[in-house]
Scaffold this active site. Structure first.
Site, mmCIF file in Angstrom:
data_model
loop_
_atom_site.group_PDB
_atom_site.id
_atom_site.type_symbol
_atom_site.label_atom_id
_atom_site.label_comp_id
_atom_site.label_asym_id
_atom_site.label_seq_id
_atom_site.Cartn_x
_atom_site.Cartn_y
_atom_site.Cartn_z
ATOM 1 N N HIS A 77 0.843 -1.195 0.000
ATOM 2 C CA HIS A 77 0.000 0.000 0.000
ATOM 3 C C HIS A 77 0.875 1.242 0.000
ATOM 4 O O HIS A 77 1.740 1.386 0.855
ATOM 5 C CB HIS A 77 -0.932 0.020 1.223
ATOM 6 N N TYR A 205 -9.307 5.990 7.058
ATOM 7 C CA TYR A 205 -9.501 6.356 8.464
ATOM 8 C C TYR A 205 -10.496 7.518 8.461
ATOM 9 O O TYR A 205 -10.222 8.561 7.882
ATOM 10 C CB TYR A 205 -8.196 6.844 9.085
ATOM 11 N N PRO A 297 -4.581 0.921 18.419
ATOM 12 C CA PRO A 297 -4.296 0.421 17.065
ATOM 13 C C PRO A 297 -4.420 1.476 15.960
ATOM 14 O O PRO A 297 -4.125 1.203 14.818
ATOM 15 C CB PRO A 297 -5.306 -0.699 16.877
ATOM 16 N N LYS A 301 0.696 0.232 15.040
ATOM 17 C CA LYS A 301 2.063 0.117 15.563
ATOM 18 C C LYS A 301 2.309 -1.096 16.458
ATOM 19 O O LYS A 301 3.463 -1.470 16.655
ATOM 20 C CB LYS A 301 2.402 1.387 16.364
ATOM 21 N N TYR A 389 3.980 6.562 9.890
ATOM 22 C CA TYR A 389 3.109 5.429 9.550
ATOM 23 C C TYR A 389 3.911 4.313 8.881
ATOM 24 O O TYR A 389 3.778 3.139 9.251
ATOM 25 C CB TYR A 389 1.973 5.881 8.634
HETATM 26 P P1 FAS Z 1 1.044 -11.067 22.152
HETATM 27 O O1 FAS Z 1 0.040 -10.696 23.201
HETATM 28 O O2 FAS Z 1 0.625 -11.159 20.739
HETATM 29 O O3 FAS Z 1 1.689 -12.480 22.504
HETATM 30 C C1 FAS Z 1 1.978 -12.809 23.849
HETATM 31 C C2 FAS Z 1 1.889 -14.330 23.945
HETATM 32 O O4 FAS Z 1 2.244 -14.695 25.293
HETATM 33 C C3 FAS Z 1 0.469 -14.838 23.717
HETATM 34 O O5 FAS Z 1 0.474 -15.847 22.734
HETATM 35 C C4 FAS Z 1 0.031 -15.361 25.081
HETATM 36 O O6 FAS Z 1 -0.783 -16.504 24.985
HETATM 37 C C5 FAS Z 1 1.365 -15.695 25.724
HETATM 38 N N1 FAS Z 1 1.301 -15.678 27.189
HETATM 39 C C6 FAS Z 1 0.635 -14.811 27.985
HETATM 40 N N2 FAS Z 1 0.789 -15.163 29.278
HETATM 41 C C7 FAS Z 1 1.580 -16.270 29.286
HETATM 42 C C8 FAS Z 1 2.097 -17.103 30.304
HETATM 43 N N3 FAS Z 1 1.786 -16.891 31.587
HETATM 44 N N4 FAS Z 1 2.874 -18.160 29.954
HETATM 45 C C9 FAS Z 1 3.189 -18.387 28.643
HETATM 46 N N5 FAS Z 1 2.716 -17.642 27.619
HETATM 47 C C10 FAS Z 1 1.921 -16.593 27.956
HETATM 48 N N6 FAS Z 1 -1.742 -4.139 16.645
HETATM 49 C C11 FAS Z 1 -1.719 -3.506 15.460
HETATM 50 O O7 FAS Z 1 -0.638 -3.084 15.016
HETATM 51 N N7 FAS Z 1 -2.881 -3.345 14.734
HETATM 52 C C12 FAS Z 1 -4.087 -3.839 15.182
HETATM 53 O O8 FAS Z 1 -5.106 -3.695 14.525
HETATM 54 C C13 FAS Z 1 -4.144 -4.516 16.409
HETATM 55 N N8 FAS Z 1 -5.323 -5.051 16.865
HETATM 56 C C14 FAS Z 1 -5.326 -5.695 18.064
HETATM 57 C C15 FAS Z 1 -6.519 -6.268 18.576
HETATM 58 C C16 FAS Z 1 -6.527 -6.923 19.810
HETATM 59 C C17 FAS Z 1 -7.812 -7.525 20.350
HETATM 60 C C18 FAS Z 1 -5.330 -7.016 20.568
HETATM 61 C C19 FAS Z 1 -5.324 -7.695 21.933
HETATM 62 C C20 FAS Z 1 -4.159 -6.462 20.074
HETATM 63 C C21 FAS Z 1 -4.143 -5.814 18.821
HETATM 64 N N9 FAS Z 1 -2.974 -5.271 18.302
HETATM 65 C C22 FAS Z 1 -2.928 -4.637 17.112
HETATM 66 C C23 FAS Z 1 -1.756 -5.340 19.033
HETATM 67 C C24 FAS Z 1 -1.153 -6.707 18.830
HETATM 68 O O9 FAS Z 1 -1.043 -6.974 17.469
HETATM 69 C C25 FAS Z 1 0.140 -6.750 19.591
HETATM 70 O O10 FAS Z 1 0.876 -5.550 19.453
HETATM 71 C C26 FAS Z 1 1.025 -7.912 19.201
HETATM 72 O O11 FAS Z 1 0.278 -9.088 19.273
HETATM 73 C C27 FAS Z 1 2.199 -7.909 20.167
HETATM 74 O O12 FAS Z 1 2.856 -9.111 20.054
HETATM 75 P P2 FAS Z 1 3.494 -9.785 21.368
HETATM 76 O O13 FAS Z 1 4.302 -8.776 22.076
HETATM 77 O O14 FAS Z 1 4.103 -11.051 20.903
HETATM 78 O O15 FAS Z 1 2.247 -10.061 22.343
HETATM 79 C C1 PHB Z 2 -6.273 -3.817 10.494
HETATM 80 O O1 PHB Z 2 -6.262 -4.075 9.277
HETATM 81 O O2 PHB Z 2 -6.665 -4.634 11.361
HETATM 82 C C2 PHB Z 2 -5.789 -2.456 10.950
HETATM 83 C C3 PHB Z 2 -5.223 -1.592 10.035
HETATM 84 C C4 PHB Z 2 -4.769 -0.343 10.459
HETATM 85 C C5 PHB Z 2 -4.906 0.007 11.790
HETATM 86 C C6 PHB Z 2 -5.466 -0.868 12.721
HETATM 87 C C7 PHB Z 2 -5.913 -2.112 12.294
HETATM 88 O O3 PHB Z 2 -4.476 1.237 12.215
#
Ligand code: FAS
Ligand code: PHB
Length: 394
Positions: A77, A205, A297, A301, A389
């Protein structure tokens, strides 16, 4: 009860993007690790999260040998659209920065990472229960856990806390050492995934008087949409019909007319917060990703920050093992936090500029309109948004 003991160089807690990428990158440099993941493989792969990879994240994955499917199935993109006040403004990443982003879901990144870990037996332990950190301030740290009812102790030189916001690693840092910063936003994002063609070939957005909306996608027949929703709402409060009509009401007219609706195949509400914990190292414990910071989000980032943390951490650990240097590890927290705070700022700024805050006063509203006006009038303002971005240098 007897305890099975194993030793590795780096014990990684958490098998999400941060933990699994760290394991893969370390192994490519000859550093051994074991990942302990609380959930099952399928559960981790079922989570619908991020969708946009920064330019630097694409480079990291490509250089790590994980770019083949990403480049085949990901969508480059070269810009995004901001919609406000009945107008639409395109931020042209390529013209302003010479770089682009790639739309490739976090789920796909996770698939690719697990595929890489699968080539090494024992690289990751799923369904690891009761994970606990021990002696992180000593030179003999360890992690205990239970798997299929059997007690295990994983001895390691270093522990990488990649266990997300709710994991145990951050709380292993003493309260009198840890400093946290937090901003909780007075709304959440209701997200819907639908097997429908995206309304636009680039992200939109929207800041409408009814609230924020975002149009994104995963592929040419899988769309991801979000609307700002009250914190007290649950997905059950939002029928598909209610979601689609609210989304149309918040989009520019021509986009609303082109929107193809369909049944939601996933619907969830995520709260929005900015959170940073410092330092990201304590003794032999090093934090990376959501374990140390959370961003709303709006700036896309979260996933990308997790990946850049891991790049810094891998460099520091490899320097330690290859050159016997502790400089990278000693400077890891400060180095990583400099980039983290810039991403936290950008995510906060995008959130304040694009959402309608329930308690906003006339002054805040005028400031928001002025920010949007600057983007329309100043190429420098658009360039600043674009540089942040597509991703600041790692
Ligand atoms: P994660 O949370 O992904 O991974 C941590 C891992 O540790 C998990 O698999 C968990 O099961 C494990 N864990 C936890 N406790 C534990 C324990 N006691 N023992 C062993 N393992 C354990 N980011 C964006 O950039 N764009 C988005 O649109 C976006 N949407 C999101 C929507 C939701 C609902 C959430 C919760 C997050 C979103 N994020 C988004 C942010 C997300 O993508 C995180 O930044 C990303 O998953 C971070 O990766 P990790 O640091 O690996 O953490
Ligand atoms: C998504 O595609 O899930 C998405 C894209 C951009 C954002 C947040 C989420 O800023």
């Amino acid at each position: 009860m007897s305890e099975r003991t194993q030793r590795t160089q780096v014990a990684i807690i958490g098998g999400g993007p941060a933990g699994s990428l760290l394991s893969h990158l370390l192994r490519r440099h000859g550093v051994e690790s074991v990942v302990l993941e609380r959930r099952s493989r399928d559960y981790v792969l079922s989570r619908i999260r991020a969708g946009v990879l920064e330019h630097g994240s694409v480079q990291t994955l490509t250089e790590a040998g994980l770019g083949e499917r990403l480049h085949r199935e990901g969508f480059e993109h070269e810009g995004v659209h901001l919609a406000f006040g009945g107008r639409r403004l395109r931020i042209d990443f390529t013209a302003l920065t010479g770089r682009s982003v790639t739309v490739y879901g976090q789920t796909e990144v996770q698939h690719d990472l697990y595929g890489a870990l699968d080539t090494h037996d024992g690289a990751i332990v799923f369904d690891a229960e009761d994970v606990a950190l021990h002696d992180v301030s000593s030179d003999r740290p360890s992690v205990t856990y239970r798997k299929d009812g059997v007690a295990h102790r994983l001895e390691a030189d270093w522990i990488a806390g990649c266990d997300g916001f709710h994991g145990p690693s951050r709380s292993a840092i003493p309260a009198d050492v840890l400093t946290t910063y937090e901003r909780v936003y007075p709304f959440g994002w209701l997200g819907v995934l639908s097997r429908t063609p995206p309304v636009s070939d680039e992200l939109i957005y929207a800041n409408s008087e009814r609230g924020f909306a975002l149009c994104s996608m995963r592929n040419e027949n899988l769309s991801r949409y979000y609307v700002q929703a009250p914190l007290e709402d649950s997905p059950d409060d939002w029928s598909d019909d209610r979601f689609w009509s609210e989304l149309v009401a918040r989009l520019p007219e021509e986009a609303g007319e082109q929107l193809v609706t369909g049944p939601s195949i996933e619907k969830s509400i995520a709260p929005l917060r900015s959170f940073v914990a410092e330092p990201m190292r304590h003794g032999r414990l090093l934090l990376a990703g959501d374990a140390a910071h959370i961003v709303p989000p709006t700036g896309a980032k979260g996933l990308n920050l997790a990946m850049s943390d891991v790049v810094y951490l891998c460099r520091a650990l490899v320097d330690h093992y290859d050159a016997g240097s502790t400089t990278g590890l000693d400077e890891y927290s400060a180095t990583t936090l400099r980039r983290v705070w810039k991403a936290v700022r950008f995510s906060w700024w995008m959130t304040t500029v694009l959402h309608r805050f329930p308690d906003t006063d006339a002054f805040d509203f005028q400031i928001q309109q002025a920010e949007l006006g600057l983007l329309e009038e100043l190429e420098a303002a658009r360039a600043s948004l674009a540089e942040n971005y597509v991703g600041l240098p790692i």
